[in-house]
Design an enzyme around this catalytic site. Structure first.
Site, PDB file in Angstrom:
ATOM      1  N   THR A 148       0.636  -1.317  -0.180  1.00  0.00           N
ATOM      2  CA  THR A 148       0.035   0.055   0.094  1.00  0.00           C
ATOM      3  C   THR A 148       0.903   1.211   0.041  1.00  0.00           C
ATOM      4  O   THR A 148       1.850   1.354   0.336  1.00  0.00           O
ATOM      5  CB  THR A 148      -1.011   0.007   1.125  1.00  0.00           C
ATOM      6  OG1 THR A 148      -1.909   1.110   1.042  1.00  0.00           O
ATOM      7  CG2 THR A 148      -0.295   0.050   2.560  1.00  0.00           C
ATOM      8  N   ARG A 149       0.143   2.196  -0.500  1.00  0.00           N
ATOM      9  CA  ARG A 149       1.017   3.719  -0.461  1.00  0.00           C
ATOM     10  C   ARG A 149       0.006   4.667   0.052  1.00  0.00           C
ATOM     11  O   ARG A 149       0.144   6.044  -0.042  1.00  0.00           O
ATOM     12  CB  ARG A 149       1.514   4.102  -1.799  1.00  0.00           C
ATOM     13  CG  ARG A 149       0.361   3.843  -2.969  1.00  0.00           C
ATOM     14  CD  ARG A 149       1.172   4.591  -4.314  1.00  0.00           C
ATOM     15  NE  ARG A 149       0.557   5.714  -4.472  1.00  0.00           N
ATOM     16  CZ  ARG A 149      -0.606   6.051  -5.095  1.00  0.00           C
ATOM     17  NH1 ARG A 149      -1.175   4.998  -6.212  1.00  0.00           N
ATOM     18  NH2 ARG A 149      -1.258   7.127  -5.392  1.00  0.00           N
ATOM     19  N   HIS A 151      -7.958   2.181   4.997  1.00  0.00           N
ATOM     20  CA  HIS A 151      -9.160   2.326   5.614  1.00  0.00           C
ATOM     21  C   HIS A 151      -9.908   0.924   5.797  1.00  0.00           C
ATOM     22  O   HIS A 151      -9.375  -0.046   5.595  1.00  0.00           O
ATOM     23  CB  HIS A 151     -10.102   3.184   4.693  1.00  0.00           C
ATOM     24  CG  HIS A 151      -9.620   4.691   4.366  1.00  0.00           C
ATOM     25  ND1 HIS A 151      -9.304   5.513   5.500  1.00  0.00           N
ATOM     26  CD2 HIS A 151      -9.144   5.134   3.277  1.00  0.00           C
ATOM     27  CE1 HIS A 151      -8.784   6.531   4.985  1.00  0.00           C
ATOM     28  NE2 HIS A 151      -8.584   6.463   3.802  1.00  0.00           N
ATOM     29  N   HIS A 207      -9.679  -1.534   3.136  1.00  0.00           N
ATOM     30  CA  HIS A 207      -8.593  -2.381   2.913  1.00  0.00           C
ATOM     31  C   HIS A 207      -8.441  -3.559   4.289  1.00  0.00           C
ATOM     32  O   HIS A 207      -8.018  -4.452   3.842  1.00  0.00           O
ATOM     33  CB  HIS A 207      -7.410  -1.529   3.091  1.00  0.00           C
ATOM     34  CG  HIS A 207      -7.411  -0.387   2.200  1.00  0.00           C
ATOM     35  ND1 HIS A 207      -7.672   1.104   2.592  1.00  0.00           N
ATOM     36  CD2 HIS A 207      -7.224  -0.178   0.724  1.00  0.00           C
ATOM     37  CE1 HIS A 207      -7.914   1.817   1.609  1.00  0.00           C
ATOM     38  NE2 HIS A 207      -7.519   1.074   0.382  1.00  0.00           N
ATOM     39  N   ARG A 240      -8.122  -3.502  -7.070  1.00  0.00           N
ATOM     40  CA  ARG A 240      -8.494  -2.648  -8.310  1.00  0.00           C
ATOM     41  C   ARG A 240      -7.058  -1.508  -8.630  1.00  0.00           C
ATOM     42  O   ARG A 240      -6.511  -1.267  -7.564  1.00  0.00           O
ATOM     43  CB  ARG A 240      -9.587  -1.836  -8.091  1.00  0.00           C
ATOM     44  CG  ARG A 240     -10.221  -1.200  -9.088  1.00  0.00           C
ATOM     45  CD  ARG A 240     -11.703  -0.624  -9.040  1.00  0.00           C
ATOM     46  NE  ARG A 240     -12.278  -0.120  -9.775  1.00  0.00           N
ATOM     47  CZ  ARG A 240     -12.073   1.116 -10.202  1.00  0.00           C
ATOM     48  NH1 ARG A 240     -11.159   1.964  -9.528  1.00  0.00           N
ATOM     49  NH2 ARG A 240     -12.627   1.533 -11.389  1.00  0.00           N
TER      50      ARG A 240
END
Ligand code: ADP
Ligand code: ADP
Length: 590
Positions: free
Chosen positions: A199-200, A204, A207, A294
């Site tokens: 992740t970057r 939330h 996730h 996505r």
């Protein structure tokens, strides 16, 4: 917790971890040698790449790529030996006398820390357009890497690396684990299946949902593996992000099922190729699965507003190589929230009549954080909402600079003083930087030649930008006659936080006021280079506000500026305070 069975994690890609560190007994000698060598300073990107190479995160790759590896990676996503490798890892330099075959070259950080010695074995040119087309599938300059490549050196160099030390990090040290350290912690957690999450962004609920579903499906542990090297320009900074990850990992996951570790990766935002690279890297850290959702590693949209890659291109790509690479993919379609049922579901599973809710990254910033609205609990955990609110204060607590420009005697100081008082009444912290006053301390000794005037304006601009950065209001009143210098200050402060007020008083009016007797002196030739008499004033082209001091009083004009600040949210009326505290509405989409 002791686990009696021995857990064997997936081995690193290529069989063993690369380790390019000089052994402790040679360290002094190699360091002494390195200090005699010519050296280059690495860019932040190359610094990240060097760290990843040194610790074995890019195994089996153990150096910046030579020409054969590079070409095959571009054409076939493989190193010369046939191993999968989708992203070129190169060290671009400008030609120069220190770039010589079979010579040692010291690699240093921007701060001149000595990091490694490279024996240059290859020097070769590379083609920017070719890399852009093959790796990023575009020449569009909206792709951040396509733009960045214009600044890279024309030659790539490659050769054995002897690493003396890693780039120094002082933040979150306990979370910066090498592949070896990560593996040893994962082994202690007692599960063969390790699913990695890249992740970057701040995490939330959606996730959290993805990662928990993946763990359950595989009966595995989660390697929460955020990239903290370089991400997309404009992303939430890693300090804020890591604070959200720490809170989530400690409060919302079972302790023995999650390992948070920071990855010093410089992302390329290459979509499908990048997703495959992420899988390879995570294998080296001991993960045998990677979650791909996505728009994985997406650079956003191009100059025509079209996405660079399809939303699920990355999934197809990783799937194709998954078996050979030995890393399984956990694919997810877009997850959305179903408010009526209080749960998340993949969009393909949602009945067409159902109401769904989602909040985009832009909405988070513009509709919630800037307005001081709390993010709803269905969207993010309260602790995360709190951290984001803390580092992104609402508009009325953000800094702003109001910059008055105009001829001497136009009415800048007079209006600025009234404005200062009005803003204090609104509860803001205000610093007034008046040109005349600044010249008695910060700029004491500067004259009125072009260079000194620019220096004075830049000093005021620098102080204003620091005030703004720390959430204060800077009101500046200086003739500031030159357009380019004013624009420079605008850039220093930041476009969104800068309000230029052109005090558009005709020259003859200023001269008739002549509050300091300066115009008279200038007319008599006693002072030279006086703005409007024998030095130009360049009026602003698109000022945020223009005020008329002939038809309106200083108070009227100050109120007009207050209205602009109210309109932009930098101050707020008492009555709007309650409203902002209220819970935010759910935005429904379908
Ligand atoms: P600057 O800072 O632009 O050099 P000052 O504010 O120091 O100008 O001086 C402006 C002079 O013009 C003051 O003496 C002020 O009283 C007078 N003045 C008259 N009408 C106005 C007005 N509407 N707005 C601002 N100043 C005015
Ligand atoms: P800037 O540095 O942009 O010219 P400042 O507000 O710092 O703006 O300084 C301008 C003020 O200093 C003017 O209001 C003017 O009264 C005074 N001043 C003194 N000598 C000169 C001069 N030669 N030219 C212009 N302004 C002068």
């Amino acid at each position: 917790m002791e686990d009696s069975k021995t857990i064997s994690l997936i081995p690193p890609y290529g069989g063993k971890l690369v380790d390019r560190f000089v052994s402790p007994d040679e360290l002094d000698e190699v360091t002494a040698h390195a200090n005699t060598l010519p050296s280059i300073q690495l860019s932040q990107r190359s610094l990240c790449d060097l760290e990843m190479l040194a610790i074995g995160a890019f195994a089996p790759l153990d150096r910046f790529m030579g020409v054969e590896d590079h070409q095959r990676v571009l054409d076939e996503l493989r190193l010369a030996d046939g191993s999968i490798f989708p992203i070129p890892i190169t060290l671009p330099v400008e030609p120069g006398p220190d770039i010589q075959l079979d010579r040692d070259l010291a690699l240093r950080s921007a701060k001149n820390d000595l990091l490694a010695v490279m024996l240059i074995r290859e020097i070769y040119p590379w083609d920017r357009a070719e890399v852009a087309e093959k790796v990023f599938r575009t020449q569009d300059l909206r792709h951040p890497l396509v733009t960045e490549m214009h600044k890279w050196g024309k030659l790539n160099i490659s050769g054995e690396l002897r690493v003396l030390q890693l780039p120094r990090h002082y933040d979150f040290k306990e979370l910066r684990l090498t592949p070896k350290e990560t593996r040893s912690k994962l082994e202690g957690m007692g599960h063969t299946n390790v699913v990695a999450f890249q992740t970057r962004n701040p995490l939330h609920r959606v996730h959290e949902e993805l990662t928990k579903r993946a763990m359950e499906e595989l009966d595995g542990v989660l390697l929460l593996h955020p990239a903290v090297g370089l991400t997309k320009p404009g992303d939430v900074d890693h300090y804020t992000r890591v604070r959200t990850y720490k809170t989530l990992a400690s409060r919302y996951y079972e302790p023995n099922h999650v390992l948070l570790s920071l990855l010093p990766l410089a992302m390329r935002l290459a979509g499908p190729r990048e997703a495959l690279w992420h899988a390879l890297i995570r294998r080296n850290y001991g993960a045998n699965y990677l979650i791909v959702g996505r728009d994985h590693a997406s650079p956003g949209v191009d100059s025509k507003g079209q996405p660079f890659y399809g939303p699920y291109d990355a999934q197809e790509f990783v799937e194709h190589y998954s078996e050979e690479l030995g890393v399984g993919m956990v694919p997810f379609r877009e997850l959305v929230y179903l408010p009526d049922e209080g749960r998340y579901e993949e969009i393909s599973q949602v009945p067409s009549a159902a109401t769904t809710a989602s909040i985009s990254g832009t909405q988070v910033r513009e509709e919630y954080l800037n307005n001081g609205r709390r993010l709803p609990v269905w969207f993010t955990r309260p602790e995360v909402a709190e951290i984001l609110a803390e580092t992104n204060p609402p508009r009325h607590k953000q800094g702003v600079c109001v910059w008055f420009t105009g001829l001497s005697g136009a009415g800048k100081s007079t209006t600025a003083e009234v404005l200062t008082v009005l803003l204090l009444e609104f509860g803001r912290q205000v610093t007034l930087l008046d040109g005349d006053v600044v010249r008695t301390h910060l700029s004491k000794g500067l004259g009125f030649g072009r260079e000194d005037r620019d220096t004075n304006i830049r000093r005021i601009g620098f102080v204003a930008s620091e005030i703004v950065r720390h959430g204060g209001v800077a009101i500046c009143a200086a003739v500031s006659p030159y357009r380019t210098t004013r624009n420079e200050v605008r850039g220093m402060v930041g476009e969104d936080q800068y309000i230029e007020v052109f005090v558009d008083t005709p020259m003859d009016v200023c001269e008739s006021r002549d509050t300091k007797g300066m115009y008279a002196k200038a007319r008599r030739g006693e002072i030279k280079g006086f703005t409007g008499i024998d030095d130009p004033y360049e009026p602003p082209e698109n000022p945020e506000v223009v005020i008329d001091t002939v038809a309106r009083t200083p108070e009227d004009n100050a109120h007009r500026i207050v209205d602009v600040l109210l309109d932009r949210g930098f101050i707020r009326k008492e009555s709007s305070m309650e409203e902002a505290g209220q819970a935010a509405a759910v935005s429904n989409k379908q």
